[in-house]
Design a protein around this motif. Structure first.
Motif, PDB file in Angstrom:
ATOM      1  N   GLY A 495      -0.154 -13.277   1.611  1.00 18.26           N
ATOM      2  CA  GLY A 495      -0.628 -12.390   0.210  1.00 18.26           C
ATOM      3  C   GLY A 495       0.177 -10.791  -0.309  1.00 18.26           C
ATOM      4  N   MET A 496      -0.781  -9.865  -0.860  1.00 21.13           N
ATOM      5  CA  MET A 496       0.328  -8.836  -1.241  1.00 21.13           C
ATOM      6  C   MET A 496       0.835  -8.350  -0.353  1.00 21.13           C
ATOM      7  SD  MET A 496      -2.199  -7.544  -4.342  1.00 21.13           S
ATOM      8  CE  MET A 496      -3.770  -6.523  -2.860  1.00 21.13           C
ATOM      9  N   THR A 497       1.848  -7.010  -0.903  1.00 24.82           N
ATOM     10  CA  THR A 497       3.121  -6.118   0.630  1.00 24.82           C
ATOM     11  C   THR A 497       1.848  -6.271   1.387  1.00 24.82           C
ATOM     12  OG1 THR A 497       3.240  -5.119  -1.314  1.00 24.82           O
ATOM     13  CG2 THR A 497       4.411  -7.011  -1.127  1.00 24.82           C
ATOM     14  N   ASP A 498       2.711  -5.755   2.353  1.00 23.38           N
ATOM     15  CA  ASP A 498       2.029  -4.618   2.944  1.00 23.38           C
ATOM     16  C   ASP A 498       1.304  -2.994   2.873  1.00 23.38           C
ATOM     17  OD1 ASP A 498       2.252  -6.607   5.003  1.00 23.38           O
ATOM     18  OD2 ASP A 498       4.065  -6.141   6.373  1.00 23.38           O
ATOM     19  N   HIS A 499       2.265  -2.557   1.895  1.00 28.37           N
ATOM     20  CA  HIS A 499       1.404  -1.679   0.963  1.00 28.37           C
ATOM     21  C   HIS A 499       0.510  -1.615  -0.392  1.00 28.37           C
ATOM     22  CE1 HIS A 499       5.149  -2.693  -1.461  1.00 28.37           C
ATOM     23  NE2 HIS A 499       4.583  -1.668  -2.065  1.00 28.37           N
ATOM     24  N   TYR A 500      -0.215  -0.568  -0.193  1.00 30.78           N
ATOM     25  CA  TYR A 500      -1.050  -0.897  -1.029  1.00 30.78           C
ATOM     26  C   TYR A 500      -0.789   0.440  -2.463  1.00 30.78           C
ATOM     27  CZ  TYR A 500      -4.451  -4.357   1.564  1.00 30.78           C
ATOM     28  OH  TYR A 500      -4.904  -4.887   2.663  1.00 30.78           O
ATOM     29  N   THR A 501      -1.308   0.099  -3.801  1.00 30.64           N
ATOM     30  CA  THR A 501      -0.627   0.882  -4.807  1.00 30.64           C
ATOM     31  C   THR A 501      -2.044   1.122  -5.126  1.00 30.64           C
ATOM     32  OG1 THR A 501      -1.209  -0.888  -6.468  1.00 30.64           O
ATOM     33  CG2 THR A 501       1.278   0.070  -5.059  1.00 30.64           C
ATOM     34  N   ARG A 502      -2.623   2.651  -5.815  1.00 28.82           N
ATOM     35  CA  ARG A 502      -3.939   2.718  -6.579  1.00 28.82           C
ATOM     36  C   ARG A 502      -4.029   1.732  -7.136  1.00 28.82           C
ATOM     37  NH1 ARG A 502      -2.846   8.074  -9.368  1.00 28.82           N
ATOM     38  NH2 ARG A 502      -4.849   7.621  -9.937  1.00 28.82           N
ATOM     39  N   GLU A 503      -3.268   0.824  -7.906  1.00 31.03           N
ATOM     40  CA  GLU A 503      -3.518  -0.609  -9.077  1.00 31.03           C
ATOM     41  C   GLU A 503      -3.761  -2.108  -8.033  1.00 31.03           C
ATOM     42  OE1 GLU A 503      -5.124  -2.273 -12.434  1.00 31.03           O
ATOM     43  OE2 GLU A 503      -3.994  -0.048 -11.842  1.00 31.03           O
ATOM     44  N   ASP A 504      -3.366  -1.753  -6.837  1.00 27.69           N
ATOM     45  CA  ASP A 504      -4.018  -2.551  -5.822  1.00 27.69           C
ATOM     46  C   ASP A 504      -5.310  -2.699  -6.199  1.00 27.69           C
ATOM     47  OD1 ASP A 504      -0.927  -4.502  -5.888  1.00 27.69           O
ATOM     48  OD2 ASP A 504      -0.871  -3.046  -4.510  1.00 27.69           O
ATOM     49  N   LEU A 505      -5.727  -1.325  -5.137  1.00 25.29           N
ATOM     50  CA  LEU A 505      -6.993  -0.534  -4.673  1.00 25.29           C
ATOM     51  C   LEU A 505      -8.137  -1.138  -5.543  1.00 25.29           C
ATOM     52  CD1 LEU A 505      -5.995   2.114  -1.849  1.00 25.29           C
ATOM     53  CD2 LEU A 505      -6.383   0.095  -1.967  1.00 25.29           C
ATOM     54  N   LYS A 506      -7.866  -0.813  -6.767  1.00 23.98           N
ATOM     55  CA  LYS A 506      -8.649  -1.064  -7.649  1.00 23.98           C
ATOM     56  C   LYS A 506      -9.015  -2.771  -7.574  1.00 23.98           C
ATOM     57  CE  LYS A 506      -7.958   2.961 -10.683  1.00 23.98           C
ATOM     58  NZ  LYS A 506      -6.733   3.941 -11.652  1.00 23.98           N
ATOM     59  N   LYS A 507      -7.669  -3.438  -8.185  1.00 21.43           N
ATOM     60  CA  LYS A 507      -8.308  -4.440  -8.875  1.00 21.43           C
ATOM     61  C   LYS A 507      -8.970  -5.682  -6.681  1.00 21.43           C
ATOM     62  CE  LYS A 507      -3.905  -5.871 -10.467  1.00 21.43           C
ATOM     63  NZ  LYS A 507      -2.535  -6.380 -10.186  1.00 21.43           N
ATOM     64  N   LEU A 508      -9.080  -4.771  -5.641  1.00 24.63           N
ATOM     65  CA  LEU A 508      -9.634  -5.425  -4.714  1.00 24.63           C
ATOM     66  C   LEU A 508     -11.292  -5.121  -5.292  1.00 24.63           C
ATOM     67  CD1 LEU A 508      -7.472  -4.351  -1.855  1.00 24.63           C
ATOM     68  CD2 LEU A 508      -7.319  -6.372  -2.590  1.00 24.63           C
ATOM     69  N   ARG A 509     -11.225  -4.133  -5.526  1.00 25.24           N
ATOM     70  CA  ARG A 509     -12.548  -2.997  -5.170  1.00 25.24           C
ATOM     71  C   ARG A 509     -13.308  -3.413  -6.760  1.00 25.24           C
ATOM     72  NH1 ARG A 509     -17.128  -2.354  -6.346  1.00 25.24           N
ATOM     73  NH2 ARG A 509     -18.391  -0.695  -5.474  1.00 25.24           N
ATOM     74  N   ALA A 510     -12.474  -3.918  -7.540  1.00 27.87           N
ATOM     75  CA  ALA A 510     -13.055  -4.912  -8.915  1.00 27.87           C
ATOM     76  C   ALA A 510     -13.118  -6.207  -8.131  1.00 27.87           C
ATOM     77  CB  ALA A 510     -12.590  -4.846  -9.998  1.00 27.87           C
ATOM     78  N   ALA A 511     -12.439  -6.966  -7.653  1.00 21.42           N
ATOM     79  CA  ALA A 511     -13.267  -8.603  -7.683  1.00 21.42           C
ATOM     80  C   ALA A 511     -14.215  -8.619  -5.948  1.00 21.42           C
ATOM     81  CB  ALA A 511     -12.111  -8.897  -5.983  1.00 21.42           C
ATOM     82  N   ALA A 512     -14.360  -6.716  -5.354  1.00 21.79           N
ATOM     83  CA  ALA A 512     -15.459  -7.598  -4.434  1.00 21.79           C
ATOM     84  C   ALA A 512     -16.888  -7.353  -5.083  1.00 21.79           C
ATOM     85  CB  ALA A 512     -15.509  -6.246  -3.729  1.00 21.79           C
ATOM     86  N   ASN A 513     -16.673  -6.642  -6.344  1.00 15.69           N
ATOM     87  CA  ASN A 513     -18.179  -7.256  -7.256  1.00 15.69           C
ATOM     88  C   ASN A 513     -18.832  -8.215  -6.765  1.00 15.69           C
ATOM     89  OD1 ASN A 513     -20.261  -4.461  -7.089  1.00 15.69           O
ATOM     90  ND2 ASN A 513     -18.328  -3.943  -8.904  1.00 15.69           N
ATOM     91  N   VAL A 514     -17.589  -9.318  -6.897  1.00 13.46           N
ATOM     92  CA  VAL A 514     -17.960 -11.235  -7.327  1.00 13.46           C
ATOM     93  C   VAL A 514     -18.485 -11.939  -6.305  1.00 13.46           C
ATOM     94  CG1 VAL A 514     -16.104 -11.117  -9.307  1.00 13.46           C
ATOM     95  CG2 VAL A 514     -16.109 -11.680  -7.192  1.00 13.46           C
ATOM     96  N   ILE A 515     -18.483 -11.013  -4.861  1.00 14.71           N
ATOM     97  CA  ILE A 515     -18.885 -11.256  -3.749  1.00 14.71           C
ATOM     98  C   ILE A 515     -20.105 -11.154  -3.238  1.00 14.71           C
ATOM     99  CG2 ILE A 515     -17.852 -11.498  -1.155  1.00 14.71           C
ATOM    100  CD1 ILE A 515     -15.591 -10.623  -1.911  1.00 14.71           C
ATOM    101  N   GLY A 516     -21.236 -11.413  -2.730  1.00 11.63           N
ATOM    102  CA  GLY A 516     -22.467 -12.024  -1.881  1.00 11.63           C
ATOM    103  C   GLY A 516     -23.830 -12.214  -2.944  1.00 11.63           C
TER     104      GLY A 516
END
Length: 541
Positions: A495-516
């Motif tokens: 996957g992505m690199t081990d560290h998380y940038t602010r942009e990475d976390l925003k993308k993860l949060r946005a992607a979570a809304n399509v789950i469920g």
């Protein structure tokens, strides 16, 4: 009066191993497990087995005494069987030879024992006396001779067998019947060899020459005990610091191997045995149900990996077994993979049922958590409220422990989880799913069993097991998201690199809304005993 430490308020039999249990109010017979076997024999909780115990079924001491010989014999037979499965020498002949060799060495190492054995050997050869017993003092054995043959004429054979049995028992062999008779002859020969060697030492000192039989006994005593699979597995688990799921996989593979191959030695990992193991798993299974190709191949790979680990550990070159893995055609594998995911209508039915009918409110919360995240079942049940963190206005589970290194990640809460889960927040050390599952030996099994009951009760056509939710999440993420982002959410390698940038976390949060699954809590009937969470919290407040 019985010797040793015991409860003074309980009746004492005076017989070794026969004692009265306070909890069952029964007389039981116990047999200690030899120290050499405790590392390989385990109880149901996985701890070293130090004692075998069996009830006589009697409350009366007199009747318990009559049952004592029979129960003791059964325990000794059970210990022999467990010992053979745990990596003792493959034949009884090897086991006895090794035990006699150790006794031989013990005699030669002690001047007092050597002197006594030398005298006893002279007496045996002249048939003037007979051994009477072996001391049970801890640390060393003391052989005594009695020069009163008139008193021992009738019991000569019985006493000799008693001595052999005691000496061999101290070496970890509990024998009876024909096995004991044969072992007694071997023991007498070993003691005679030690006695003769002792005579030479007394006469010529360092010029004494050990017989070929004595050399063979010494070699048998120094022969290393076969390495068992469980010993290698335990070292591998500690060395690699494996996760709980990996440990359980090793345990299942070992139990299946012991049941099918009925051997537990490292030398028993061969091409022939592995092929038989795989064939049996795929046709009959090891617990009554045939395994699929992936599961069977995984078990065989786990067993074969122990051979590689031990070779790296001790530096010995071992032949790598070449076994035939079970193959599945790609079409069948693809269809099976497609059917592993949950169906939205099944999830809704399960959530409605759990919400309305389960007294344990954490069960429907767990279903909601699994359906709206990419969590593994073990990860979901290990979460505590202290793992919930807020970053840039969004909520994440900071997952510190996982099945794999890649599984250590941030798991975002989507809108649905923020609505239902955040109001349930408890103390930092409390589990997010704070119910009886986490008090069981295997929480994930408890959750899995419950979902199977739900499937059966609701007659669901699809799958609703814990792992199916991860497949469902993978399907929800679809093909539009970048592959690296999807792998990071799922906790997969690459996957992505081990560290998380602010942009990475925003993308993860946005992607979570399509789950469920889109779901609203059903309104209970008038007869229902539970209310909506908002009403319940209002009343409690």
């Amino acid at each position: 009066m019985a010797k040793g430490r015991f409860a003074t308020d309980l009746p004492q039999s005076g017989l070794p191993g026969l004692r009265f249990r306070r909890d069952t109010q029964m007389w039981v017979v116990g047999l200690p497990v030899p120290t050499s076997l405790r590392a390989t024999l385990r109880n149901t909780r996985g701890k070293p087995l130090t004692r075998l115990e069996r009830s006589t079924g009697e409350r009366d001491e007199a009747r318990a005494r009559r049952a004592y010989p029979r129960v003791l014999q059964e325990l000794e037979a059970e210990l022999r069987q467990k010992g053979s499965q745990a990596g003792w020498p493959s034949t009884m002949q090897e086991a006895v030879t090794s035990a006699v060799g150790r006794i031989y060495q013990e005699v030669l190492a002690s001047p007092d024992l050597l002197r006594s054995t030398t005298e006893a050997t002279r007496s045996l050869e002249s048939e003037d006396s007979q051994f009477t017993k072996a001391s049970t003092q801890k640390g060393s054995a003391v052989l005594r001779t009695i020069r009163s043959p008139k008193q021992l004429t009738e019991n000569k054979e019985e006493l000799g067998r008693l001595i052999a049995r005691e000496l061999l028992r101290r070496q970890g062999l509990n024998l009876n019947g024909t096995e004991l008779e044969l072992a007694e002859k071997s023991l007498k020969r070993g003691l005679r060899e030690a006695g003769r060697f002792g005579e030479q030492i007394n006469e010529v000192g360092y010029l004494a020459k050990e017989s070929e039989a004595g050399k063979e006994l010494r070699e048998a005593a120094n022969k290393p005990r076969p390495v068992t699979l469980r010993e290698v597995a335990e070292h591998k688990i500690r060395w690699n610091n494996l996760s709980e799921s990996a440990i359980q996989s090793h345990e299942y593979a070992l139990r299946a191997w012991e049941k099918i191959i009925k051997k537990n030695g490292l030398k028993d990992i061969s091409t022939q045995n592995l092929n038989h193991f795989l064939e049996h798993l795929s046709t009959e299974g090891w617990n009554g149900r045939p395994l699929g190709p992936d599961s069977a191949n995984g078990m065989a790979t786990t067993i074969a990996s122990l051979l590689k680990h031990q070779s790296l550990r001790d530096g010995q070159e071992r032949t790598k077994p070449i076994y035939r893995k079970i193959k599945t055609d790609k079409r069948t594998a693809k269809l099976r993979q497609r059917d592993k995911a949950t169906k939205k209508e099944d999830v809704k039915k399960a959530l409605d049922h759990a919400y309305l009918n389960e007294k344990d409110r954490y069960r429907w919360l767990w279903l909601l958590l699994m359906d709206n995240t990419t969590l593994r079942v073990s990860e979901s049940l290990s979460l505590k409220w202290k793992d919930l963190v807020q970053i840039e206005g969004s909520w994440f589970f900071d997952l510190q422990f996982s099945k794999t290194a890649e599984g250590i990640r941030y798991v975002p809460l989507n809108d649905r989880l923020e609505k239902w889960l955040l109001p349930e927040r408890g103390k930092e050390e409390e589990y997010v799913i704070n119910n009886s599952w986490n008090k069981t030996k295997s929480p994930k099994d408890a959750a899995g069993n419950w979902t199977r009951l739900i499937e059966k009760k609701l007659k669901l056509e699809g799958r609703i097991n814990p792992h199916a939710f991860r497949h469902g999440a993978g399907g929800d993420l679809g093909y539009e998201l970048p592959e690296g982002l999807k792998k990071k959410l799922m906790g997969h390698a690459g996957g992505m690199t081990d560290h998380y940038t602010r942009e990475d976390l925003k993308k993860l949060r946005a992607a979570a809304n399509v789950i469920g699954t889109e779901w609203e809590a059903p309104v209970p009937n008038k007869d229902a005993t539970r209310a909506l969470p908002e009403l319940r919290r209002a009343v409690e407040g």
